[in-house]
Design an enzyme around this catalytic site. Structure first.
Site, short mmCIF file in Angstrom:
data_model
loop_
_atom_site.label_atom_id
_atom_site.label_comp_id
_atom_site.label_asym_id
_atom_site.label_seq_id
_atom_site.Cartn_x
_atom_site.Cartn_y
_atom_site.Cartn_z
CG HIS A 11 3.66 -4.10 23.19
ND1 HIS A 11 4.35 -3.16 23.92
CD2 HIS A 11 3.11 -4.94 24.11
CE1 HIS A 11 4.23 -3.42 25.21
NE2 HIS A 11 3.49 -4.48 25.36
CD GLN A 22 14.62 -6.26 31.81
OE1 GLN A 22 14.15 -7.31 32.22
NE2 GLN A 22 13.93 -5.43 31.05
CB SER A 60 2.52 -10.84 15.46
OG SER A 60 3.58 -11.18 14.61
P1 5GP Z 1 1.39 -5.99 27.74
O1 5GP Z 1 1.26 -4.60 27.24
O2 5GP Z 1 2.54 -6.72 27.11
O3 5GP Z 1 0.11 -6.78 27.64
O4 5GP Z 1 1.62 -5.89 29.32
C1 5GP Z 1 2.86 -6.07 29.94
C2 5GP Z 1 3.35 -4.81 30.53
O5 5GP Z 1 4.60 -4.98 31.16
C3 5GP Z 1 3.55 -3.79 29.46
O6 5GP Z 1 3.15 -2.55 29.93
C4 5GP Z 1 5.03 -3.83 29.18
O7 5GP Z 1 5.45 -2.59 28.73
C5 5GP Z 1 5.56 -4.18 30.54
N1 5GP Z 1 6.80 -4.93 30.47
C6 5GP Z 1 6.99 -6.14 29.97
N2 5GP Z 1 8.29 -6.51 30.04
C7 5GP Z 1 8.92 -5.48 30.65
C8 5GP Z 1 10.28 -5.24 31.03
O8 5GP Z 1 11.17 -6.07 30.83
N3 5GP Z 1 10.56 -4.08 31.65
C9 5GP Z 1 9.60 -3.16 31.89
N4 5GP Z 1 9.94 -2.03 32.49
N5 5GP Z 1 8.32 -3.33 31.54
C10 5GP Z 1 7.98 -4.48 30.91
MN MN Z 2 1.46 -8.26 26.35
#
Ligand code: 5GP
Ligand code: MN
Length: 701
Positions: free
Chosen positions: A440, A650, A442
């Site tokens: 998380h 995944q 930029s």
């Molecule tokens: P963000 O926090 O990015 O706005 O919301 C996306 C959410 O999906 C986040 O909680 C992030 O941790 C989760 N996320 C995104 N990509 C993946 C991934 O490849 N695997 C898992 N387990 N969670 C993901």
């Molecule tokens: Mn996000």
């Protein structure tokens, strides 16, 4: 009616004209057997007593027919005993049996003989009566159940379906009973190996629960939360875990691979509530078309209520779920309202970042260094590589990509703001992303901005959104994770962080991203991109940005996806054109757009997808490390760097969140290239998983 009465005291009625050694024998036997015993001396008092207590067993003295006419005293639904004197002829028993008596006892006052008789009665006919009554009650319950229930034999021949099943699936029971399950058409929407998974589970005698697409008689597929329970009947036996156990083999010889005898399989189909919501919405929509204005308006209200209720989350059983899915649910689908651990953890209360003056480069779009400009040449393509830009900009991709994309969409013109203000704004927003987060940071924001811009160019999306929606989407994508601490909402709540306290454990991070974005923007005129727009326009824009940032919260994932499908994809499929432009539906499109942009990693070209998977895993591992260090609850135990299988994580993420969402988004926006990548990436992770590899990539040959 009491199904459990065999667990309480059996009630016995003795009908004896006068006391003698035989009646005493039964009284004593009742006492020994712990039964409740009443005595009646006349047929009238026997009937009266019976109608009050409904005894389980009635014993009538028939030795002296001058006292009673046992045939006339036919309380005959019950197991009764009639006495015969040893000298009485066998032939005369028949009329009594015809009258409903079902047990004959030859006079014997011996107490143990009476006692043995009572025990035999209890374990034979009385229990059989209970079972019959219980069976009746259970079938009545099945018939009344709102859940669709199907019972099959062990060889999967349908034995029973209840009325709820008939009405949900559109079949009459006559069309199903006696058929083998495989003869009933199946939905193509299930993963090809799902049936095999279910069968192998059932064969092992284990319950299976999960999401299953069933095909209704009219051909529609419906998503159901299905529970399938093997019932082990008499003679059936669970597979003994001890290898080579002979007695097991012999008792289970009919099981398909010699494992188990499931006498019956009960399939309980618990239709996800959303299905009813879809139905109801469709019915109301249809009714509105032919209703006078006031009714139609009232129905609008009803629709609004249905659309805003939170009926949308699938209910997962906790038993036997895949641990990765469980952790995703625990880690991403829940936030607050967990009990705080005693070990309070407070985040450092830092002021928002200001940009150090040496970083404020006087750049405008026109004087972006060529090396950087080059990495952005194909930013309008899905295959754009944000990691190249990250490297070329020394981890400041958001500012540069923002300048280029915002310019392409004419955001400065729309906001009536100088490019310098936009640049300052992008810089200060980017500075508030934590470059120390592995995911998380930029670059993730730049990636989401890129996907958002890509989606905004799709024909259907352009048709449904106004310029102000586009501007809102681009700004929302840019700020949507600003000041993300690299920890999940669950973590912050468990840790009792300041943010969790501030936002009441509810959408903690998303609330913070949105609030901080507006604080940073409006604090200083130099970066206030909203300074020159009208109050009303600002309000609309602000509303839309907040709504989209909050929509990235994963606890609402299924709600947003389902609303989108119900309110947009379904009516579109019936070519209701107006769905595209109504304000409520524009909101749903924007939410879906930013959600898909936010978690589009699995739809990126394989190398990018792998890099993102590595980054999110590392961020989760770091969280688990810290939870262990701090003695906090570990919210996603599978994300332990010592044991985690990244391919498995995944696969679960794609299965649980991505596939359905992108199916719906693709149906709307037409994104064949994304779906191709998704398929490819899924196969890539499956391939690694089949080789039992836990890593991001196969080891070098
Ligand atoms: P963000 O926090 O990015 O706005 O919301 C996306 C959410 O999906 C986040 O909680 C992030 O941790 C989760 N996320 C995104 N990509 C993946 C991934 O490849 N695997 C898992 N387990 N969670 C993901
Ligand atoms: Mn996000």
């Amino acid at each position: 009616m009491c199904l459990l009465s065999h667990l309480s005291f059996l009630q016995v009625l003795l009908v004896f004209a006068k006391e003698d050694s035989q009646s005493n024998g039964f009284c004593w036997a009742c006492e020994k057997a712990n039964f409740r015993c009443s005595m009646a001396r006349t047929p009238e008092s026997a009937l009266e007593c019976f109608s009050e207590k409904h005894h389980d067993l009635v014993i009538i003295d028939h030795r002296h027919s001058r006292h009673f006419d046992a045939e006339a005293l036919s309380i005959c639904m019950l197991t009764c005993v009639l006495f015969l004197r040893p000298d009485r002829e066998e032939a005369s028993v028949m009329p009594l049996i015809n009258a409903g008596f079902n047990r004959r006892y030859v006079e014997n006052a011996n107490m143990m003989a009476c006692y043995n008789e009572l025990l035999q009665l209890e374990h034979g006919e009385v229990r059989a009566q209970f079972k019959l009554r219980a069976g009746n009650a259970i079938f009545t319950a099945l018939e009344q159940s709102q859940e669709a229930i199907e019972i099959t034999s062990e060889d999967q021949v349908i034995q029973y379906v209840n009325p709820a099943y008939e009405s949900i699936m559109g079949y009459q029971k006559g069309e199903l009973i006696g058929k083998e399950i495989i003869e009933v058409p199946k939905s193509e929407k299930n993963k090809p190996d799902l049936l095999e998974t279910i069968n192998s589970c059932i064969r092992k005698g284990k319950e299976w629960q999960g999401i299953y697409y069933a095909k209704k008689k009219n051909g529609d597929s419906i998503q159901q939360n299905v529970k399938i329970t093997p019932v082990i009947g008499q003679g059936g036996k669970h597979k003994d875990r001890r290898k080579g156990s002979l007695d097991v083999r012999s008792t289970t010889s009919r099981g398909s691979d010699g494992e188990i005898l499931n006498k019956y399989i009960i399939i309980i189909v618990n239709i996800i509530i959303t299905y009813f919501v879809i139905q109801v919405i469709n019915i109301i929509n249809a009714a509105q078309e032919s209703s006078p204005m006031p009714v139609a308006e009232a129905l609008d209200r009803v629709l609004e209520i249905l659309r805003t209720t939170e009926l949308y989350s699938p209910q997962l059983g906790t038993k036997d779920e895949d641990p990765h899915t469980n952790d995703l649910v625990g880690g991403l689908m829940t936030d607050g309202l967990r009990r705080l651990s005693g070990n309070e953890y407070i985040f450092s209360t830092k002021q928002p970042h200001h940009i150090p003056s040496h970083l404020i480069t006087p750049l405008s779009l026109n004087d972006i260094p060529p090396r950087i400009a080059q990495t952005m040449e194909n930013e309008d393509s899905w295959d754009f590589d944000v990691f190249n830009l990250e490297a070329a900009t020394m981890k400041r991709p958001l500012t540069y990509l923002g300048l280029k994309i915002f310019s392409r969409f004419g955001v400065c013109e729309f906001l009536n703001c100088p490019e310098a203000t936009l640049r300052s704004w992008l810089q200060v927003i980017e500075a508030n992303y934590h470059s120390s987060n592995s995911y998380h940071n930029s670059s993730h924001a730049a990636d989401v901005l890129h996907a958002t811009a890509y989606f905004l160019c799709k024909e259907r999306v352009k048709q449904s959104l106004d310029p102000i929606d586009e501007v809102a989407a681009l700004i929302a994508a840019t700020v949507h994770d600003v000041d993300h601490p690299g920890r999940t909402n669950s973590f912050l709540c468990n840790a009792g962080s300041e943010l969790a306290i501030l936002y009441n454990d509810t959408a903690v991070l998303e609330s913070h991203h949105a609030a901080l974005a507006f604080q940073i923007t409006t604090r200083d005129d130099k970066c206030n991109i909203f300074k020159n727009i009208e109050r009303n326009e600002y309000r609309t824009l602000r509303q839309a940005i907040i709504d989209m940032v909050l929509a990235t919260e994963m606890t609402k994932h299924f709600e947003h996806v389902n609303k989108f499908v119900n309110s947009i994809n379904k009516p579109l499929a019936e070519s209701v054109k107006s769905v595209l432009t109504s304000p409520e539906n524009r909101i749903l499109v924007k939410r879906m757009l930013i959600k898909c942009a936010d978690i589009s990693n699995p739809c990126r070209p394989q190398e990018l997808c792998i890099e993102w998977a590595g980054r999110i895993s590392e961020e989760y591992f770091a969280q688990t490390d810290e939870e262990k260090r701090q003695g906090l609850p570990v919210v996603m135990p599978v994300f332990d760097r010592n044991t985690c299988s990244i391919p498995k994580s995944q696969i679960s993420f794609i299965d649980y969140f991505i596939t359905d969402m992108f199916d719906a988004w693709d149906a709307f926006a037409d994104l064949p290239n994304l779906m191709q990548h998704l398929d490819n990436n899924f196969k890539y992770w499956k391939g690694l998983d089949e080789r039992k590899l836990h890593s991001l990539r196969p080891p070098p040959e």
